[in-house]
Design a protein around this motif. Structure first.
Motif, PDB file in Angstrom:
ATOM      1  N   ASP A 396       0.927  -1.224   0.168  1.00 33.54           N
ATOM      2  CA  ASP A 396       0.202   0.289  -0.026  1.00 33.54           C
ATOM      3  C   ASP A 396       0.593   0.965  -0.264  1.00 33.54           C
ATOM      4  O   ASP A 396       2.515   1.420   0.218  1.00 33.54           O
ATOM      5  CB  ASP A 396      -1.060  -0.079   0.837  1.00 33.54           C
ATOM      6  CG  ASP A 396      -0.420   0.040   2.701  1.00 33.54           C
ATOM      7  OD1 ASP A 396       0.967   0.082   2.480  1.00 33.54           O
ATOM      8  OD2 ASP A 396      -1.225  -0.206   3.445  1.00 33.54           O
ATOM      9  N   THR A 397       0.433   2.786  -0.091  1.00 32.73           N
ATOM     10  CA  THR A 397       0.583   4.063  -0.364  1.00 32.73           C
ATOM     11  C   THR A 397       0.736   4.470   1.116  1.00 32.73           C
ATOM     12  O   THR A 397       0.282   6.169   0.931  1.00 32.73           O
ATOM     13  CB  THR A 397       1.042   4.405  -1.360  1.00 32.73           C
ATOM     14  OG1 THR A 397      -0.647   4.917  -1.775  1.00 32.73           O
ATOM     15  CG2 THR A 397       1.859   3.515  -2.797  1.00 32.73           C
ATOM     16  N   TYR A 398       0.224   4.032   1.793  1.00 30.06           N
ATOM     17  CA  TYR A 398      -0.097   4.993   3.132  1.00 30.06           C
ATOM     18  C   TYR A 398       0.766   5.854   4.145  1.00 30.06           C
ATOM     19  O   TYR A 398       0.170   6.976   4.545  1.00 30.06           O
ATOM     20  CB  TYR A 398      -0.562   4.158   4.032  1.00 30.06           C
ATOM     21  CG  TYR A 398       0.315   3.661   5.194  1.00 30.06           C
ATOM     22  CD1 TYR A 398       0.564   4.613   5.828  1.00 30.06           C
ATOM     23  CD2 TYR A 398       0.855   2.043   5.299  1.00 30.06           C
ATOM     24  CE1 TYR A 398       1.292   3.914   7.272  1.00 30.06           C
ATOM     25  CE2 TYR A 398       2.168   1.819   6.145  1.00 30.06           C
ATOM     26  CZ  TYR A 398       1.756   2.486   7.057  1.00 30.06           C
ATOM     27  OH  TYR A 398       3.280   2.724   8.039  1.00 30.06           O
ATOM     28  N   ASN A 399       2.013   5.431   4.153  1.00 26.05           N
ATOM     29  CA  ASN A 399       2.914   6.161   4.661  1.00 26.05           C
ATOM     30  C   ASN A 399       3.745   7.160   4.761  1.00 26.05           C
ATOM     31  O   ASN A 399       4.040   7.437   2.970  1.00 26.05           O
ATOM     32  CB  ASN A 399       4.028   4.806   5.042  1.00 26.05           C
ATOM     33  CG  ASN A 399       4.817   4.999   6.776  1.00 26.05           C
ATOM     34  OD1 ASN A 399       5.117   5.624   6.618  1.00 26.05           O
ATOM     35  ND2 ASN A 399       3.900   4.745   7.710  1.00 26.05           N
ATOM     36  N   GLY A 400       4.179   7.765   5.228  1.00 27.61           N
ATOM     37  CA  GLY A 400       5.032   9.028   5.069  1.00 27.61           C
ATOM     38  C   GLY A 400       4.287  10.387   5.396  1.00 27.61           C
ATOM     39  O   GLY A 400       3.201  10.500   4.410  1.00 27.61           O
ATOM     40  N   ASP A 401       4.623  11.662   5.104  1.00 31.50           N
ATOM     41  CA  ASP A 401       4.112  12.598   4.645  1.00 31.50           C
ATOM     42  C   ASP A 401       4.225  13.416   3.962  1.00 31.50           C
ATOM     43  O   ASP A 401       3.691  14.487   3.261  1.00 31.50           O
ATOM     44  CB  ASP A 401       4.600  13.588   5.867  1.00 31.50           C
ATOM     45  CG  ASP A 401       3.894  12.950   7.191  1.00 31.50           C
ATOM     46  OD1 ASP A 401       2.916  12.324   7.214  1.00 31.50           O
ATOM     47  OD2 ASP A 401       4.752  13.813   8.006  1.00 31.50           O
TER      48      ASP A 401
END
Length: 906
Positions: A396-401
């Motif tokens: 998934d691509t949930y992470n980071g700001d």
């Protein structure tokens, strides 16, 4: 599951673990990913085909690809049509001198020759041949939430529609984990049976997972860990490996025996004690990922599989392999250890929770996971030469700001998907949930909460069911042969002459050779061209609507001529709206007006441009929301999360969002609703979580209408909202009595993020036993929590639940990770603030660093002359009194803060 993330050490650690745990609706589908700050900074890691008559062909044409798969695979195998050699594939590395597309054509497609002859054996030239793919060999999968699937979805609902439509493989987020399986085996079995009935393959996740805070370990094993009862841990864990593998047998393709051995090893601590260095585990006398116990677990799994004659693979699974450097030698040492001391692994799992950050890729300093497809394949080569196949297990691509937008996330899905598909040693690409409404961070790849499509949806369907999907046609040459290239998988071959037509199935599984199928048919060929349109799509129906979208589904069709099905066209009130690939049988029309009726049509188009008549259906969109936040309530009125009078809990709350509980002594662990109230019986264990996917900035007070069996239970549990967490007694002036009364919490003063409250969570790990009954949970103003509040039944515009704020692979979230302590780098999370002389008190850490920072070191002063370091400490107090426990934390920039709590001992 896990995550290629870790922007904030133990914070990210909780997040990832939560993904795996919370997805099954237990506030515990956590995304398996966790690592301590010290581990994250240690770059050196740890060294240690069958002819059918016309009636059958017509029936076949009406099947969708899943029905086809289930109906024809056995027949195809028995007939031996075009079958290539089968067996377990060997490990392979990618030739990085070739482009991604060159490798895809080399390894994912094979030559197919169709030979057409009359019953007398003579060749038929000029016969029309079409080849239409029905299934991929490669696994394109998703994690599935058992509770959402079985308890919150019905036939025709989007969740049940899209799983078999978009995927051919699945994995259960939670219900196959040890504690879940022992307590909710019926739900696990029902969800498993549904998935298998759709024709999907299923992999086992997971026999053992060593996280103690995510309901993955049974309570008696947690007790054994506390007591260093190595015999119980060994005996019970070995018995469970046998039990769960034999329970499902050959229904599964493989089992992860131990999940995240590099990062989660609480059971091993219970066996080895101080031989494992909990602060720097790669330096201890026993290293968890190269321990004898780990080898013994894998050896037990192999013995169970061999003794029962199962055709099952054995897998490892972990996170942070792509962006971080520290995993390289550490994961390789784990793989080599198992291969040498237990069993040759079949699968190496790479979780791939991709993060957007500013640090350098393949470092340990806030590394960025945004890489191109060629780099993805190159990184996969690190683990491709250990005798095992590779799988992307939790993408998934949930992470980071630092994500720019959802288009950038879609590009990362394309990069990782192309890179993995081009790697000859990779067999599967599995995403960790696909819909925001059931994703542990409400940031799934394909669908928003209202089921509108994200940009990544077009990437997924455009690659999997269009670019990499075979639909070819032509005519046989003078020798009666027609040749094409087909993507590996199962295909339908239709041959037409001037007097007959027949359809056969063929499996193309040999990328390096030619698959040949001979079709016998009456008649002669004739190069007259294809003028026959495909059949009209059948059983067109509306599967769901919102105030701006309509989703329709239909049964797949085949071309009646020789050109092969090319695409479907979706129409709205007679105007073309969109096209979808030939492998798809569902579409969502967007941008519609609320409370408006539309005629939706679907036509089928073949490769020659022939178009069928339209199947049509009428659909009316839902009413729109009146308020900006999705509620009809004026600002200041109560926003009711639960009144426990509608039978939705466990499963959802009054906002339509996810809600559940676990580890309680009643109601199967979730607590029990009766007479309009939720009763929670606890014995130093239990959590209840309820997602809130909207701002509560105009309702800054949490109101609990509650009573207790004894009174005074406000000290027995913590309240967590918007990243802030504290014992209830510390954040309210109200007391819980034996009669119902409202206890109010000023969330602003507590430090909660009111714009993003995430969830209301109650944690009962404060060392107390008892029971409370809650008949109302609501947000409001300071005076809106009286017993007469009218509440709201409005529909939520938010998610119905990621698995809670818990993490990624199964953690139940503990106390959150965004921090509520102002400038504090870390806060103390004690198991109790009141204890008896000689009673063990444990202390954990809540990471409250902001984006771009992480915890570098932690030291404890336990108030009794003892000190400790790391993310966990424990002690006993030998005499009565009040003891001050201090936690000093230093971040990556050298800043230091100290948090303190008082422990009263009597």
């Amino acid at each position: 599951m896990t995550n290629d993330t870790h922007e904030r050490g133990e914070t990210e650690r909780t997040d990832t673990a939560a993904a795996d745990a919370s997805a099954d609706g237990d506030d515990i589908e956590v995304a398996d990913a966790e690592t301590t700050g010290a581990e994250r900074l240690a770059s050196d890691g740890g060294d240690a085909p069958e002819v059918r008559d016309d009636e059958a062909a017509e029936a076949l044409a009406s099947m969708d690809r899943r029905d086809y798969l289930k109906a024809s695979l056995a027949a195809a195998a028995m007939a031996g049509l075009g079958s290539a050699a089968s067996g377990t594939a060997a490990a392979e590395t990618a030739d990085t001198s070739k482009t991604v597309d060159e490798r895809i054509q080399e390894h994912r497609a094979g030559d197919l020759e169709v030979v057409v002859e009359n019953p007398d054996g003579s060749a038929v030239s000029g016969a029309e041949v079409s080849v239409s793919q029905r299934e991929h060999d490669f696994g394109f999968g998703t994690a599935v939430n058992a509770d959402t699937l079985i308890n919150q979805s019905g036939e025709g609902d989007n969740y049940r529609t899209y799983i078999p439509e978009l995927f051919n493989k699945a994995v259960m987020e939670n219900r196959h984990k040890w504690d879940f399986f022992e307590n909710e085996q019926g739900l696990a079995d029902e969800a498993t049976d549904w998935i298998l009935d759709q024709g999907l393959d299923m992999r086992g996740h997971v026999c053992l997972w060593g996280r103690e805070d995510v309901a993955a370990i049974p309570s008696d094993i947690n007790t054994a860990i506390d007591n260093n009862d190595a015999e119980t841990i060994r005996d019970r864990s070995m018995a469970h490996i046998e039990e769960i593998i034999t329970h499902y047998g050959d229904d599964f393709t493989e089992w992860e025996v131990v999940n995240e051995a590099m990062h989660a090893y609480q059971m091993q601590i219970g066996v080895y004690g101080d031989q494992i260095d909990t602060e720097e585990p790669w330096t201890g006398e026993v290293v968890p990922w190269t321990s004898q116990l780990l080898a013994d677990w894998y050896d037990e799994a192999e013995s169970v599989i061999d003794e029962n004659g199962y055709d099952l693979g054995i897998a490892v699974n972990d996170f942070n392999q792509f962006p971080y450097a520290y995993t390289d030698s550490r994961y390789e040492s784990e793989i080599d250890h198992i291969n040498s001391n237990a069993v040759q692994l079949d699968t190496v799992g790479l979780q791939a929770h991709v993060a957007a950050r500013q640090g350098e890729f393949n470092s340990n300093d806030d590394p960025d996971g945004r890489i191109d497809a060629a780099t993805v394949a190159d990184e996969m080569n690190k683990w491709a030469d250990h005798g095992a196949r590779l799988k992307i297990t939790e993408f998934d691509t949930y992470n980071g700001d630092d994500w720019a937008d959802d288009e950038e996330r879609a590009q990362m899905l394309e990069n990782y998907l192309r890179g993995a598909f081009s790697h000859p040693g990779c067999d599967d690409f599995i995403m960790w949930g696909f819909w925001d409404g059931r994703h542990w961070e409400s940031e799934a790849p394909l669908f928003y909460d209202d089921w509108s499509r994200k940009p990544a949806y077009d990437v997924w369907t455009g690659l999997v069911y269009d670019e990499w999907w075979t639909d070819d046609s032509g005519t046989t040459d003078g020798s009666g042969a027609y040749a094409t290239t087909a993507y590996l998988g199962d295909h339908e071959v239709t041959v037409s002459t001037d007097s007959a037509e027949t359809t056969e199935t063929v499996s193309v599984s040999n990328a390096s050779g030619t698959t040949t199928v001979t079709v016998t048919v009456e008649g002669d060929g004739g190069e007259t061209g294809d003028t026959q349109p495909p059949s009209v799509p059948e059983n067109l129906s509306v599967s769901s609507t919102t105030d701006s979208t309509v989703t329709v589904t239909w049964d797949g069709v085949s071309d009646n001529g020789s050109s092969g099905l090319s695409e479907y066209v979706v129409w709205v009130d007679g105007s073309e709206d969109q096209t979808v690939g030939a492998g798809m049988t569902t579409a969502t029309v967007e941008g519609l007006s609320a409370e408006t009726s539309y005629e939706i049509g679907v036509t089928a188009v073949d490769g020659a441009g022939n178009e069928s008549d339209a199947a049509t259906v009428s659909a009316t969109t839902a009413a729109g929301d009146d308020g900006d936040d999705g509620t009809d309530e004026p600002a200041g009125d109560a926003l009711v999360v639960h009144e426990f009078d509608g039978g939705a809990y466990p499963g959802s709350n009054d906002l339509g969002n996810w809600a559940d509980g676990g580890s309680f002594a009643n109601g199967g662990g979730s607590g029990e609703v009766a007479d309009g109230a939720l009763r929670l019986a606890y014995d130093n264990a239990g959590w209840m979580g309820s997602n809130v996917a909207r701002s509560v900035a105009d309702r800054p007070t949490l109101h609990l209408r509650v009573r207790g069996d004894s009174g005074g239970e406000e000290s027995d549990f913590t309240v967590q909202v918007g990243g802030a967490s504290d014992v209830l007694a510390n954040v309210t002036d109200d007391a819980i009595g034996t009669s119902y009364s409202t206890v109010s919490v000023d969330l602003d003063a507590m430090g909660a993020d009111l714009e993003n409250p995430q969830s209301v969570r109650l944690n009962f790990w404060q060392g107390a036993s008892g029971a409370v009954e809650i008949d109302r949970i609501a947000f409001g103003g300071p005076g809106s929590g009286d017993d007469s509040g009218d509440g709201s039944d409005d529909d939520s515009d938010g998610s119905d639940g990621s698995d809670g704020s818990d993490g990624s692979d199964g953690s139940d979230g503990s106390d959150g990770d965004s921090g509520s302590g102002g400038d504090l780098i870390a806060e103390i999370d004690p198991s109790a603030t009141a204890a008896s002389v000689g009673e063990r008190v444990t202390f954990r850490v809540t990471d409250t660093t902001d984006s771009g920072h992480w915890i570098d070191s932690l030291s404890w002063s336990l108030g009794n002359g003892e000190s400790a370091g790391g993310w966990y400490a424990e002690t006993t107090y030998d005499s009565a009194g009040t003891y001050t426990v201090e936690l000093t934390a230093t971040n990556n920039e050298g800043a230091t803060t100290t948090d303190a709590v008082e422990i009263t001992v009597s």
